[in-house]
Design an enzyme around this catalytic site. Structure first.
Site, PDB file in Angstrom:
ATOM      1  CG  HIS A 121      -1.903  -1.002   1.380  1.00  0.00           C
ATOM      2  ND1 HIS A 121      -2.037  -1.745   2.533  1.00  0.00           N
ATOM      3  CD2 HIS A 121      -2.854  -1.450   0.525  1.00  0.00           C
ATOM      4  CE1 HIS A 121      -3.031  -2.600   2.373  1.00  0.00           C
ATOM      5  NE2 HIS A 121      -3.536  -2.446   1.167  1.00  0.00           N
ATOM      6  CE  LYS A 165     -12.507  -6.835   5.525  1.00  0.00           C
ATOM      7  NZ  LYS A 165     -11.864  -6.140   4.423  1.00  0.00           N
ATOM      8  NE  ARG A 204      -2.461  -8.192  -3.656  1.00  0.00           N
ATOM      9  CZ  ARG A 204      -3.186  -8.661  -2.668  1.00  0.00           C
ATOM     10  NH1 ARG A 204      -2.647  -8.875  -1.498  1.00  0.00           N
ATOM     11  NH2 ARG A 204      -4.458  -8.932  -2.835  1.00  0.00           N
ATOM     12  CB  SER A 244      -4.201  -6.354   4.900  1.00  0.00           C
ATOM     13  OG  SER A 244      -3.785  -5.083   4.483  1.00  0.00           O
TER      14      SER A 244
END
Length: 152
Positions: free
Chosen positions: A17, A41, A90, A127
């Site tokens: 990030h 979440k 990615r 993450s």
């Protein structure tokens, strides 16, 4: 003034990030790092911690602004007068997922999505991986900015 929104949960911010934000600063007059709030979440780090990690990591970069939001990212773009959404890619799976979102956003608004490929040295970091390493007592010092290390 060219503004870009870089949305995400940043739970926590990773070196991937960080790299995308740093590179985004060279492309835009302002990069707004927008931490999305999703009540459904479960996060490892509080919203306040996640915001602080990013603010500390970019304390010397005036072109980076950190905010929190809920709702549609395109609505946030309109509110902040941002013409662009910044996203990092990615791998091919990221591209397929992000492409669908970008097309939807363009149908719903005039907002363009700008994709940056992650640097080879950070392309494996997510993450989720950082959280898993943390849960299992591993060393995350090569995966996150120093602002995250101070909290763990």
């Amino acid at each position: 003034m060219k503004k870009a929104i870089f949305p995400g949960s940043f739970d926590p911010i990773t070196n991937g990030h960080y790299d995308i934000i740093k590179r985004g600063v060279s492309l835009f007059d302002e990069v707004i790092v927008a931490i999305g709030v999703n009540a459904e979440k479960k996060y490892m780090f509080s919203l306040e911690d996640r915001k602080r990690f990013i603010e500390e990591a970019f304390k010397d970069e005036p072109k980076v602004k950190v905010i929190t939001y809920s709702g549609l990212t395109i609505d946030l773009c309109k509110k902040e007068n941002a013409e662009f959404i910044l996203r990092g890619l990615r791998n091919p799976a990221d591209f397929e997922f992000e492409k669908a979102i970008a097309h939807t956003n363009r149908v719903m608004s005039k907002i363009e999505t700008v994709f940056l490929l992650t640097a080879a040295r950070t392309s494996f970091i997510s993450s989720s991986i950082v959280r898993d390493v943390l849960r299992n007592g591993g060393d995350i010092s090569q995966l996150v900015p120093e602002s995250v290390l101070a909290k763990k």
